[in-house]
Scaffold this active site. Sequence first.
Site, mmCIF file in Angstrom:
data_model
loop_
_atom_site.group_PDB
_atom_site.id
_atom_site.type_symbol
_atom_site.label_atom_id
_atom_site.label_comp_id
_atom_site.label_asym_id
_atom_site.label_seq_id
_atom_site.Cartn_x
_atom_site.Cartn_y
_atom_site.Cartn_z
ATOM 1 N N HIS A 3 -13.032 22.429 -33.938
ATOM 2 C CA HIS A 3 -14.038 21.758 -34.766
ATOM 3 C C HIS A 3 -15.383 22.487 -34.747
ATOM 4 C CE1 HIS A 3 -11.812 17.636 -34.476
ATOM 5 N NE2 HIS A 3 -11.140 18.547 -35.131
ATOM 6 N N GLU A 46 -8.756 12.149 -23.873
ATOM 7 C CA GLU A 46 -7.700 12.250 -24.889
ATOM 8 C C GLU A 46 -7.042 13.633 -24.828
ATOM 9 O OE1 GLU A 46 -9.241 11.011 -28.700
ATOM 10 O OE2 GLU A 46 -7.921 12.382 -29.786
ATOM 11 N N GLU A 60 -17.411 17.026 -36.827
ATOM 12 C CA GLU A 60 -17.569 15.582 -36.676
ATOM 13 C C GLU A 60 -19.010 15.184 -36.340
ATOM 14 O OE1 GLU A 60 -14.499 14.290 -33.989
ATOM 15 O OE2 GLU A 60 -12.938 14.611 -35.488
ATOM 16 N N ASP A 79 -3.070 11.562 -28.575
ATOM 17 C CA ASP A 79 -3.317 11.700 -30.021
ATOM 18 C C ASP A 79 -2.191 12.563 -30.593
ATOM 19 O OD1 ASP A 79 -4.243 12.286 -32.577
ATOM 20 O OD2 ASP A 79 -5.983 13.420 -31.932
ATOM 21 N N GLU A 129 -14.069 17.791 -27.989
ATOM 22 C CA GLU A 129 -15.028 16.727 -28.237
ATOM 23 C C GLU A 129 -15.590 16.149 -26.940
ATOM 24 O OE1 GLU A 129 -13.118 13.795 -30.783
ATOM 25 O OE2 GLU A 129 -12.090 15.420 -31.819
ATOM 26 N N SER A 156 -7.152 19.917 -36.104
ATOM 27 C CA SER A 156 -6.284 20.128 -34.951
ATOM 28 C C SER A 156 -5.140 19.118 -35.039
ATOM 29 C CB SER A 156 -7.072 19.943 -33.653
ATOM 30 O OG SER A 156 -7.640 18.650 -33.593
ATOM 31 N N LYS A 172 -12.943 5.384 -32.863
ATOM 32 C CA LYS A 172 -13.475 6.734 -32.719
ATOM 33 C C LYS A 172 -13.862 7.200 -34.107
ATOM 34 C CE LYS A 172 -11.960 11.198 -30.910
ATOM 35 N NZ LYS A 172 -10.768 12.056 -30.991
ATOM 36 N N HIS A 197 -11.018 8.124 -36.917
ATOM 37 C CA HIS A 197 -11.257 9.005 -38.055
ATOM 38 C C HIS A 197 -10.506 10.318 -37.854
ATOM 39 C CE1 HIS A 197 -14.883 11.217 -35.938
ATOM 40 N NE2 HIS A 197 -13.809 11.166 -35.179
ATOM 41 N N ASP A 211 -12.261 14.424 -25.720
ATOM 42 C CA ASP A 211 -10.987 14.777 -26.359
ATOM 43 C C ASP A 211 -10.784 16.265 -26.089
ATOM 44 O OD1 ASP A 211 -8.752 15.319 -27.811
ATOM 45 O OD2 ASP A 211 -9.561 14.697 -29.753
ATOM 46 N N LYS A 271 -4.209 6.964 -36.145
ATOM 47 C CA LYS A 271 -4.686 7.600 -37.375
ATOM 48 C C LYS A 271 -3.634 7.347 -38.447
ATOM 49 C CE LYS A 271 -7.011 11.543 -35.084
ATOM 50 N NZ LYS A 271 -6.760 12.917 -34.564
#
Length: 411
Positions: free
Chosen positions: A144, A278, A197, A305, A154, A39, A381, A358, A233, A330
Amino acid sequence: VIEDVQVRKILDSRGNPTVEVDVTTWNGFGRAAAPSGASTGSREVVSFPEGGVDVIVSEVEDVIASELIGMDANDITTIDEVLREVDGTGNLSAIGGNTTVAVSMAVAKAAAASSNIPLYRYLGGNWVNELPYPLGNMMNGGAHAGINAPDIQEFLVVPIGAKNIVEAIFANASVHKKLKGLIQSKDSNFTGGKGDEGGWVPNITNDNALEIQAKACEEVGDELGLEIRPALDMAASELWNSKKQKYLYAQDGVERDTGEQIEFVKDIIETYNMFYVEDPFDESDFEGFAQLTSKVGNRCLICGDDLFVTNKELLLKGIEMNAANAIIIKPNQIGSLSETYATVKLAKQHNIVPVVSHRSGETTDETIAHLAVGFASPMIKTGAIGGERIAKLNELIRIEEELPNPKMGQF
Ligand code: PGA
Ligand code: ZN
């Protein structure tokens, strides 16, 4: 002085190819690999050039090696500039941001090794003594996971009452275990499947997922005697439909406009006492972020993010608009360690919490554990279970052991 640079194709956790770079100095060695997102934010640098990893190995490696050999590995800022020049485009599309970031991190590791110190100390200096709280990934949805999963990407937890990293990491693992049973009670067809994840992928509504997430935090918190808070998230760029101007929650059959989304997220934060949320809005909606932050920013971290993509200019815009009070870091979103550090520094100057992170596609590279400690980032994270996730978590355990007076991060 750099004597050799080698690039190879390796496997990532999704089964896709990525790059690993070895940098050798006369008395040191550094190795780093690049992760990949699913994403991804639209303003990230381009991960790989056309033709992918094979082109990097066959054509780009020699060009980079000939530029870098003879340079001082301590000169990371200059090396990052040289990599940008070699690429020659604004978004690193010629040689790929994943190439430059892997070189950049491998150079830093080689420099640290040449000085005989660990990377976190090389970056953070002698006074480094803080471990980040691990944001653990418990359930996966959205991009994900498969269809029929929750839309929220998430469902995370933060073991905010943990006194040290070992306690924190094992608390997260306990919540992950606890959730397996709680999911089975809501979804009798649950097979134990996991997402990119390592979080469980249940076929339940977003509301049900929020409910069992909170329950797992409470039960495990009581069992272990420490506070564990839920976090999310939402990766809302993935839910945003620009034609309809609405966020689509397919699993629930619900659509929300921006105003409704603000109320929805505010309500979740209040009901579940969320520690961190997030990307609650589309990556272009600084205004929506600012409205939510003004309402709940005093009691919850509102983190960008895809909004910021580790980019200093976008963070600056966010600071001016009071859009968020946290930022995901990131390195491969921006393509180099020095630019990553510049963004972290700006965040800290403005009391924006940097959260080193990550990506959904990872390798067993452990570099981000060192970045989180070296940058004194109060949170990291990096999942809760799975080989590519525990590579970072277990490295944090080793780092805690090395520090003379370790303590948990400060917000
Ligand atoms: P990505 O997702 O690595 O697939 O971009 C992780 C995240 O959104 O935080
Ligand atoms: Zn995200």
